[in-house]
Design a protein around this motif. Structure first.
Motif, PDB file in Angstrom:
ATOM      1  N   VAL A  58       0.383  -1.043  -0.015  1.00 15.95           N
ATOM      2  CA  VAL A  58       0.103  -0.477   0.154  1.00 15.95           C
ATOM      3  C   VAL A  58       0.943   1.247  -0.184  1.00 15.95           C
ATOM      4  O   VAL A  58       1.610   1.327   1.046  1.00 15.95           O
ATOM      5  CB  VAL A  58      -0.998  -0.395   1.243  1.00 15.95           C
ATOM      6  N   THR A  59       0.410   1.821  -1.206  1.00 16.19           N
ATOM      7  CA  THR A  59       1.299   3.604  -0.421  1.00 16.19           C
ATOM      8  C   THR A  59       0.412   4.663  -0.318  1.00 16.19           C
ATOM      9  O   THR A  59      -0.767   4.539  -1.305  1.00 16.19           O
ATOM     10  CB  THR A  59       2.473   3.327  -2.668  1.00 16.19           C
ATOM     11  N   ALA A  60       0.320   5.173   0.229  1.00 13.85           N
ATOM     12  CA  ALA A  60      -0.350   6.253   0.321  1.00 13.85           C
ATOM     13  C   ALA A  60       0.453   7.797   1.416  1.00 13.85           C
ATOM     14  O   ALA A  60       1.423   7.094   1.637  1.00 13.85           O
ATOM     15  CB  ALA A  60      -1.801   5.550   1.024  1.00 13.85           C
ATOM     16  N   ALA A  61      -0.466   8.746   0.752  1.00 13.79           N
ATOM     17  CA  ALA A  61       0.533   9.741   1.324  1.00 13.79           C
ATOM     18  C   ALA A  61      -0.374   9.946   3.070  1.00 13.79           C
ATOM     19  O   ALA A  61       0.360  10.546   3.487  1.00 13.79           O
ATOM     20  CB  ALA A  61      -0.356  11.307   0.629  1.00 13.79           C
ATOM     21  N   ARG A  62      -1.053   9.177   3.617  1.00 16.17           N
ATOM     22  CA  ARG A  62      -1.474   9.546   4.377  1.00 16.17           C
ATOM     23  C   ARG A  62      -2.431   8.238   5.063  1.00 16.17           C
ATOM     24  O   ARG A  62      -3.186   7.496   3.595  1.00 16.17           O
ATOM     25  CB  ARG A  62      -2.298  10.543   4.901  1.00 16.17           C
ATOM     26  N   VAL A  63      -2.095   6.864   5.871  1.00 18.78           N
ATOM     27  CA  VAL A  63      -3.437   6.222   5.776  1.00 18.78           C
ATOM     28  C   VAL A  63      -3.927   6.143   7.556  1.00 18.78           C
ATOM     29  O   VAL A  63      -3.457   6.258   8.345  1.00 18.78           O
ATOM     30  CB  VAL A  63      -2.496   4.936   6.240  1.00 18.78           C
ATOM     31  N   ASP A  64      -5.440   6.276   7.271  1.00 17.99           N
ATOM     32  CA  ASP A  64      -6.027   6.412   8.535  1.00 17.99           C
ATOM     33  C   ASP A  64      -7.036   4.949   7.887  1.00 17.99           C
ATOM     34  O   ASP A  64      -7.489   4.609   7.721  1.00 17.99           O
ATOM     35  CB  ASP A  64      -7.220   7.469   7.898  1.00 17.99           C
ATOM     36  N   LEU A  65      -6.918   4.068  10.079  1.00 20.51           N
ATOM     37  CA  LEU A  65      -6.974   2.895   9.688  1.00 20.51           C
ATOM     38  C   LEU A  65      -8.362   3.192  10.477  1.00 20.51           C
ATOM     39  O   LEU A  65      -8.616   2.389  11.749  1.00 20.51           O
ATOM     40  CB  LEU A  65      -5.931   1.900  10.171  1.00 20.51           C
ATOM     41  N   ASN A  66      -9.260   3.917  10.662  1.00 14.11           N
ATOM     42  CA  ASN A  66     -10.524   3.853  11.638  1.00 14.11           C
ATOM     43  C   ASN A  66     -11.616   2.892  11.277  1.00 14.11           C
ATOM     44  O   ASN A  66     -12.106   3.059  10.737  1.00 14.11           O
ATOM     45  CB  ASN A  66     -11.021   5.653  11.986  1.00 14.11           C
TER      46      ASN A  66
END
Length: 158
Positions: A150-158
């Motif tokens: 996974v490549t992302a600027a930001r990861v939100d795992l809510n």
């Protein structure tokens, strides 16, 4: 040739069955073998050819219906999509929309079972200029024989 013989030939040529003898991609044209005759290059009927277009050229050996306005084969249009003993149907039930490709890929939607399936012998890619949203009323399972990245600027795992 007498007028009666000419009229009989024109009537016979209005609607004929045939098979694709050759396919030309640019411009899109086919030659149709009908009886002992092979036509000149003719257009084939395509589902869409306007602002929205589909490209799915016929293949040699595919059965067609040849419609020739005024009985002139040179003005004919090949209507594709007739199953035959040589190329049988790729489905056998109501509610199934299936596309089978020559390399073995299959994309199908069963509107009765409400199930979408894509079986690909190669790779798959989805590219969009906007967001992609996956929403499931149940579980999501990801299985990879190799790495999962996974490549992302930001990861939100809510």
């Amino acid at each position: 040739m007498n007028d009666l013989a000419t009229l009989a030939r024109l009537l016979e040529n209005l609607i004929r069955f045939g098979t694709i003898a050759a396919v030309q991609m640019t411009p899109p044209r086919v030659k149709v073998l009908t009886g002992t005759l092979t036509t000149a290059w003719l257009p084939w009927l395509n589902p869409r050819a306007g602002a929205d277009r589909e490209w799915n050229p016929p293949t040699a050996g595919e059965q067609v219906l040849l419609l020739s306005p005024s009985g002139q084969l040179a003005n004919g249009v090949a209507i594709t999509g007739l199953f035959s003993e040589h190329i049988p149907a790729n489905g056998d039930r109501d509610g199934l929309h299936r596309t089978t490709y020559r390399d073995g890929a299959v994309i199908e939607y069963d509107s009765i079972a409400k199930h979408l399936r894509a079986t690909l012998p190669g790779t798959a890619e989805v590219t969009t200029a906007g967001d992609i949203t996956l929403t499931s009323g149940a579980n999501i399972t990801v299985t990879a024989a190799g790495n999962f990245k996974v490549t992302a600027a930001r990861v939100d795992l809510n």
